[in-house]
Design an enzyme around this catalytic site. Structure first.
Site, PDB file in Angstrom:
ATOM      1  N   HIS A  10       0.846  -1.196   0.000  1.00 34.18           N
ATOM      2  CA  HIS A  10       0.000   0.000   0.000  1.00 34.18           C
ATOM      3  C   HIS A  10       0.882   1.246   0.000  1.00 34.18           C
ATOM      4  CE1 HIS A  10      -3.640  -2.269   0.718  1.00 34.18           C
ATOM      5  NE2 HIS A  10      -3.229  -2.718   1.887  1.00 34.18           N
ATOM      6  N   CYS A  14      -4.667   5.052  -2.095  1.00 32.85           N
ATOM      7  CA  CYS A  14      -3.580   4.090  -2.275  1.00 32.85           C
ATOM      8  C   CYS A  14      -3.494   3.850  -3.775  1.00 32.85           C
ATOM      9  CB  CYS A  14      -3.901   2.804  -1.515  1.00 32.85           C
ATOM     10  SG  CYS A  14      -2.819   1.433  -1.916  1.00 32.85           S
ATOM     11  N   HIS A  25      -4.433   0.431  -5.277  1.00 35.77           N
ATOM     12  CA  HIS A  25      -5.790  -0.053  -5.000  1.00 35.77           C
ATOM     13  C   HIS A  25      -6.865   1.027  -5.106  1.00 35.77           C
ATOM     14  CE1 HIS A  25      -3.129  -2.931  -2.658  1.00 35.77           C
ATOM     15  NE2 HIS A  25      -3.628  -3.639  -3.653  1.00 35.77           N
ATOM     16  N   MET A  65      -9.972   2.152  -2.529  1.00 40.06           N
ATOM     17  CA  MET A  65      -9.144   2.462  -1.358  1.00 40.06           C
ATOM     18  C   MET A  65      -8.798   3.943  -1.376  1.00 40.06           C
ATOM     19  SD  MET A  65      -5.949   0.349   0.170  1.00 40.06           S
ATOM     20  CE  MET A  65      -5.211   0.850   1.736  1.00 40.06           C
TER      21      MET A  65
END
Length: 99
Positions: free
Chosen positions: A37, A84, A87, A92
């Protein structure tokens, strides 16, 4: 304030995903799972005059292991959107309001 990257059940989310902090308070983004991440602030969704590059992780840099952290301090009041980058498409994303 600590923000987890990834929930306990493995979901690709920030926990919490929306929160407020006083100006100057450290925000600790902590990898909660074994997924890579990062934390990138959206240059179009932060207060005017703030340099997104200076408060974001480099997009090629990732927190790979559980427990790895990225710390940022936001001084300018307003709302900041972040995501992120690996993602973002999975939802995210998050938002912090600096008071």
């Amino acid at each position: 304030l600590e923000v987890l990257l990834g929930s306990g059940d493995g979901s690709l989310v920030f926990v919490p995903s929306e929160f407020s902090v006083p100006s100057g308070e450290k925000i600790v983004f902590k990898n909660n799972a074994g997924f890579p991440h990062n934390v990138v602030f959206d240059e179009d969704e932060i207060p005017a005059g703030v340099d997104a590059v200076k408060i974001s992780m480099p997009e090629e840099e990732l927190l790979n292991a559980p427990g790895e952290t990225y710390v940022v301090t936001l001084d300018t009041k307003g709302t900041y959107s972040f995501y992120c980058s690996p993602h973002q498409g999975a939802g995210m994303v998050g938002k912090v309001t600096v008071n």
